[in-house]
Design an enzyme around this catalytic site. Structure first.
Site, PDB file in Angstrom:
ATOM      1  CG  HIS A  39       5.695  -7.445   9.567  1.00  0.00           C
ATOM      2  ND1 HIS A  39       4.925  -8.306  10.318  1.00  0.00           N
ATOM      3  CD2 HIS A  39       5.338  -7.668   8.275  1.00  0.00           C
ATOM      4  CE1 HIS A  39       4.152  -9.017   9.512  1.00  0.00           C
ATOM      5  NE2 HIS A  39       4.378  -8.646   8.268  1.00  0.00           N
ATOM      6  CG  PHE A  99      -0.198   0.076   2.547  1.00  0.00           C
ATOM      7  CD1 PHE A  99       0.328   1.277   3.031  1.00  0.00           C
ATOM      8  CD2 PHE A  99      -0.039  -1.064   3.322  1.00  0.00           C
ATOM      9  CE1 PHE A  99       1.004   1.327   4.243  1.00  0.00           C
ATOM     10  CE2 PHE A  99       0.640  -1.023   4.539  1.00  0.00           C
ATOM     11  CZ  PHE A  99       1.165   0.184   4.999  1.00  0.00           C
ATOM     12  CB  ILE A 100       1.013   4.416  -1.492  1.00  0.00           C
ATOM     13  CG1 ILE A 100       1.990   3.600  -2.349  1.00  0.00           C
ATOM     14  CG2 ILE A 100       1.547   5.835  -1.265  1.00  0.00           C
ATOM     15  CD1 ILE A 100       2.092   4.099  -3.785  1.00  0.00           C
ATOM     16  CE  LYS A 139      -4.519  -2.239   1.690  1.00  0.00           C
ATOM     17  NZ  LYS A 139      -3.597  -3.159   2.382  1.00  0.00           N
ATOM     18  N   GLY A 170      -0.630  -0.530  11.066  1.00  0.00           N
ATOM     19  CA  GLY A 170      -1.820  -1.295  11.406  1.00  0.00           C
ATOM     20  C   GLY A 170      -2.477  -1.746  10.112  1.00  0.00           C
ATOM     21  CG  HIS A 223       8.380  -6.080   6.985  1.00  0.00           C
ATOM     22  ND1 HIS A 223       7.631  -4.922   7.031  1.00  0.00           N
ATOM     23  CD2 HIS A 223       7.887  -6.792   5.951  1.00  0.00           C
ATOM     24  CE1 HIS A 223       6.731  -4.936   6.065  1.00  0.00           C
ATOM     25  NE2 HIS A 223       6.858  -6.074   5.406  1.00  0.00           N
ATOM     26  N   GLY A 240      -0.652  -8.109  12.123  1.00  0.00           N
ATOM     27  CA  GLY A 240      -0.761  -9.558  11.977  1.00  0.00           C
ATOM     28  C   GLY A 240      -2.198  -9.994  11.753  1.00  0.00           C
TER      29      GLY A 240
END
Length: 408
Positions: free
Chosen positions: A337, A169-170, A407, A314, A281, A340
């Protein structure tokens, strides 16, 4: 002691998971990995842990004398980049859709489906900054393709400076003082996937006679001192550099896109080292821990040495964090990272609707369609619980909330 200790017949597993769920399959996957004879001291597990393909997401796997290619995986060098800009929330346009569109135009993203020959996730004519970054990669690419010609037939140069799909994503975010940040997540794209896939298969073929004795075929490994071990390390290091430069190129192009929309200077003079952060990561590298040189594989984990800055995002509807490492040696100086997942992408698509996605991301200018339901915030763990579980690994410097999300 802030971690749970999971004992195995070989190395123990130290889990920073207090207050967060860990599925049984992930625990078993960790136990299987800990059985390998070359694990150094213990495996460290971050609070965003969940079952992964090849190895457990959110695990830190220290090894001596061997590397497991499937533990690194195929998204080699995947990671984050964040930039604190000179802008504030008041500078943002009222219509954030215009901003999102400018970013989507500036950075190729997604993948082509059907019979269309045009790859919408790649450049047709890469811009000048991509050419400059490819120049840093060219010598390594020549070595890679001369020794392994199969990598000539991959997406490489035209994927540099592109986003990809899935959870990449950005975002445009605001911190507590309404300062604007740009944050993005991507890796080594098609070429990294090809390198990872090839060497994972190669490790399994090399161990064909003894593969069935392993707890899982995904734990096939290369021994230090062999040609394939050296080649794998060299190829992975190149893919990790590709990933880092990929994020740099995207960041430059997002900054340019913002400036074109807002007619303001976006990037302020750099006065603090943490004002632009670029961290992997998903990677492996040689490090010094407990007085010994070892190979550390971080599979969905970030380096968090004392004073080192990192990024913990998040979900697309939850807050993210800029953190500073506390250098906790028991975690091999690592942190999570992200949040989750608490469920698979397939389950999320079955469980939630587009209406759920619209409600969960009401405060964010982003896609709200069936193709991104698997990224709905409810498919992820509670980020506050994740941060609480690793309070002895990192300290929070900034808390970010997203206002625009792109996305693939």
């Amino acid at each position: 002691m802030n971690y749970e200790l999971l004992t195995t017949e070989n190395a123990p597993v130290k889990m920073w998971t207090k207050g967060v769920p860990v599925e049984a399959d992930a625990r078993q996957q960790l136990i299987n990995t800990a059985k390998m004879p070359f694990i150094f001291k213990h495996i460290a597990v971050m609070p965003d842990v969940h079952l992964g393909k090849g190895s457990t997401i959110g695990s830190v796997i220290p090894t001596k004398g061997a590397i497991i290619p499937a533990a690194v995986g195929v998204d080699i060098g995947c990671g984050m980049n964040a930039l604190r800009t000179a802008l504030t929330a008041a500078d943002l346009p009222e219509n954030l859709a215009e901003l999102r569109q400018a970013i989507e135009t500036a950075v190729p993203h997604g993948r082509t489906t059907g019979r269309c020959k045009r790859d919408k996730g790649a450049w047709e004519n890469p811009p000048v900054n991509v050419d400059a970054k490819w120049a840093e990669l060219e010598a390594g690419y020549q070595w890679l393709t001369q020794k392994y010609p199969r990598f000539l037939n991959t997406n490489n140069y035209k994927h540099l400076g592109t986003l990809g799909t899935g959870n990449h994503f950005i975002e445009i975010c605001l911190d507590e003082s309404d300062q604007v940040w740009i944050m993005l997540h991507s890796g080594s794209r098609g070429i990294g996937n090809a390198i990872g896939t090839y060497f994972i298969d190669l490790a399994q073929k090399e161990m064909q006679e003894t593969l069935e004795t392993l707890p899982s075929r995904d734990l096939a490994y290369f021994m230090e001192g062999t040609e394939y071990f050296d080649d794998y390390l060299k190829a992975v290091a190149w893919a990790q550099l590709f990933a880092s430069l990929n994020r740099d190129a995207m960041m430059e192009n997002v900054v340019t896109a913002l400036q074109s929309v807002m007619q303001k200077t976006v990037k302020q003079p750099q006065t603090l080292a943490m004002e632009e952060i670029n961290c992997h990561h998903n990677y492996v590298q040689k490090e010094l821990h407990f007085g010994e040189e070892i190979y550390v594989t971080r599979k969905g984990a970030v380096s968090a040495r004392a004073g080192q800055y990192g990024i913990i995002p998040g979900s697309m509807g939850a807050k993210s964090f800029i953190v500073r490492g506390l250098g906790n040696e028991e975690s091999f100086c690592s942190c999570s990272h992200g949040a989750g997942r608490v469920m698979s992408r397939t389950k999320a698509k079955k469980l939630f609707s587009v209406e759920d996605q619209i409600r969960a991301t009401a405060h964010v200018e982003c896609r709200k369609d069936a193709e991104v339901i698997d990224e709905i915030p409810m498919a992820y763990k509670d980020i506050d619980a994740v941060m609480a579980a690793q309070s002895d690994l990192v300290e929070v410097i900034y808390t970010l909330r997203q206002v625009v999300c792109v996305k693939g």
